[in-house]
Scaffold this motif. Structure first.
Motif, PDB file in Angstrom:
ATOM      1  N   LYS A  44      10.827  -7.737  -4.234  1.00  0.00           N
ATOM      2  CA  LYS A  44      10.710  -8.095  -2.829  1.00  0.00           C
ATOM      3  C   LYS A  44       9.347  -7.698  -2.289  1.00  0.00           C
ATOM      4  N   ALA A  47       6.337  -6.446   2.964  1.00  0.00           N
ATOM      5  CA  ALA A  47       6.161  -6.815   4.361  1.00  0.00           C
ATOM      6  C   ALA A  47       7.486  -6.728   5.119  1.00  0.00           C
ATOM      7  N   LYS A  48       7.401  -6.306   6.370  1.00  0.00           N
ATOM      8  CA  LYS A  48       8.558  -6.291   7.249  1.00  0.00           C
ATOM      9  C   LYS A  48       8.782  -7.696   7.812  1.00  0.00           C
ATOM     10  N   PRO A  49      10.020  -8.012   8.209  1.00  0.00           N
ATOM     11  CA  PRO A  49      10.269  -9.323   8.829  1.00  0.00           C
ATOM     12  C   PRO A  49       9.351  -9.519  10.040  1.00  0.00           C
ATOM     13  N   GLU A  51       6.068  -9.889   9.987  1.00  0.00           N
ATOM     14  CA  GLU A  51       4.679  -9.442   9.842  1.00  0.00           C
ATOM     15  C   GLU A  51       3.744 -10.577   9.445  1.00  0.00           C
ATOM     16  N   ARG A 328      -1.817  -0.167   9.591  1.00  0.00           N
ATOM     17  CA  ARG A 328      -0.713  -0.586   8.717  1.00  0.00           C
ATOM     18  C   ARG A 328      -0.987  -0.231   7.262  1.00  0.00           C
ATOM     19  N   GLU A 331      -0.247   3.331   6.860  1.00  0.00           N
ATOM     20  CA  GLU A 331       1.199   3.541   6.887  1.00  0.00           C
ATOM     21  C   GLU A 331       1.829   3.187   5.542  1.00  0.00           C
ATOM     22  N   LEU A 332       1.422   2.070   4.975  1.00  0.00           N
ATOM     23  CA  LEU A 332       1.940   1.662   3.666  1.00  0.00           C
ATOM     24  C   LEU A 332       1.516   2.648   2.583  1.00  0.00           C
TER      25      LEU A 332
END
Length: 422
Positions: A44, A47-49, A51, A328, A331-332
């Motif tokens: 998967k 990425a978040k939904p 993004e 971001r 954060e990742l």
């Protein structure tokens, strides 16, 4: 080039279709263990939904230009809305944030960063500040460096600079020993790409810096394919200069990048360009009510990287974009991004070789790309990839696949399905 078509009538079998068709069969022992767990983790996207904008095709060309995340776009939209409504927008606050964020990515101090238009502009600035060709001395570089820099060093060679080119071995690598042989007592600059745009090879930057510094040379690193993709520590490596644009893995846009300058090297540089953004203090003596003075103005340059290399204005829109995207990335975490990507790269090596393609990227590269050499690649692959809705880098005699953190193993399988055999 991203269109979602029907599959070719004679599409070859892939690992994905085999696994889907044999879901009830016991897993082979070779597929168990760490490799399988890593593949599953990369099944998967990170990425978040919401993004990224929905796409009907597969985009594996982030090494050319990264898609703009929707929150980064919203940040730019907010900037332009403020401009349209004549509201104040604090460029200073954003500048402080993005310099601090990029500094964290490469373990630098924010004061050691200057804004530049592009990676090329950063490299050219260093060459100018070292006063080539007038000051003399040789330059050592290699053919895995950015091809756009070939022109720079070719022209310097025509102006009398001794430019020494190192070529990779058959596996697409350059051993630091090759630099040790090429760097002489007259060498003033070593210039390289930390991660090669051609094949993804990653130099041992610390070792090359040790070799160069022992002989009095300085080292410049193009980090456009490294920043945000592999761990960078400019302090630990000892690199003297490094530059990156933002439109690739930093998820920014064209026109704004970063130049790192090791602070103890500033005194060895010559200021060749003069822009008012370099100034720390400015007191004119020519306008009404100005204090009198013997000159038209008293001017003091900054004592940092901007004081040496800043020019005039730079893109506020890209700053707004980077305000979200760099946060971001932090954060990742670069380590997590790299861990997500490695199974995708392993699968590409496996699948491309199975289709008879000549992979020129060394197997153990950590960088975000895999390259194959193929005669007439653009001509041969444009139509089948377009039909399959897959976007990769296509050049005249090679192709390159660049997965990012939003890609998944399914994207890799769709790409391999779409590529014809060599």
């Amino acid at each position: 080039m991203i269109q979602r078509p029907d599959s070719p009538l004679s599409a070859p079998m892939s690992r994905r279709t085999i696994l889907q068709g044999s879901a009830l069969l016991p897993l082979a022992p070779a597929m168990a263990g760490e490799a399988l767990a890593a593949d599953a983790a990369s099944a998967k996207s990170l990425a978040k939904p919401g993004e990224f904008a929905p796409a009907s095709g597969v985009y594996l060309d982030s090494g050319t230009m990264h898609p703009v995340p929707l929150p980064a776009k919203a940040s730019v939209d907010a900037y332009f809305q403020a401009r349209a409504e004549r509201r104040e927008w604090s460029s200073h606050d954003v500048e402080v944030r993005i310099k601090s964020a990029f500094a964290r990515l490469i373990n630098a101090d924010p004061k050691d960063l200057a804004f530049v238009q592009s990676t090329t502009a950063g490299e050219q600035s260093i060459v100018d500040a070292l006063d080539f060709p007038a000051a003399g001395g040789s330059i050592v570089t290699d053919t895995l460096h950015f091809f756009g820099s070939f022109w720079l060093y070719d022209q310097l060679a025509k102006q009398g600079v001794d430019v020494r080119w190192i070529r990779p071995d058959r596996e697409g690598r350059i051993d630091p020993e090759a630099y040790e042989k090429a760097i002489g007592p007259d060498t003033r600059l070593v210039s390289l790409s930390l991660v090669s745009t051609y094949n993804g090879f990653e130099h041992d930057l610390k070792r090359i810096c040790e070799i160069a510094h022992a002989r009095g040379a300085l080292v410049y690193a193009d980090i456009i394919h490294a920043a945000g993709t592999v761990p960078i520590d400019v302090k630990a490596s000892g690199v003297d200069f490094a530059a990156s644009a933002s439109y690739k893995w930093l998820m920014g846009d064209f026109g704004l990048g970063f130049l790192y300058v090791r602070p103890d090297r500033l005194e060895r540089l010559k200021r060749k360009r003069f822009g008012y953004y370099q100034l720390d203090a400015f007191s004119p003596h020519v306008y009404p009510f100005d204090p009198p003075g013997d000159t038209i103005a008293d001017m003091t340059p900054r004592a940092d990287a901007e004081g040496m290399f800043a020019g005039g204005t730079h893109s506020h829109a890209v700053m707004a974009q980077l305000d979200w995207s760099l946060a971001r990335l932090l954060e990742l975490g670069v380590g997590n991004i790299m861990a997500h990507r490695q199974p995708l790269l392993r699968r590409l090596h496996e699948g491309l070789r199975a289709k008879g393609h000549e992979v020129v990227t060394p197997r153990d590269c950590r960088g975000p790309l895999v390259t194959c050499s193929l005669p007439d690649a653009h001509k041969r692959l444009s139509e089948p990839l377009s039909r399959a809705g897959v976007a990769i880098t296509l050049s005249r005699n090679r192709f390159r696949i660049c997965p990012s953190w939003f890609n998944s193993m399914d994207d890799i399988e769709r790409c391999l399905d779409a590529l014809p055999t060599a």
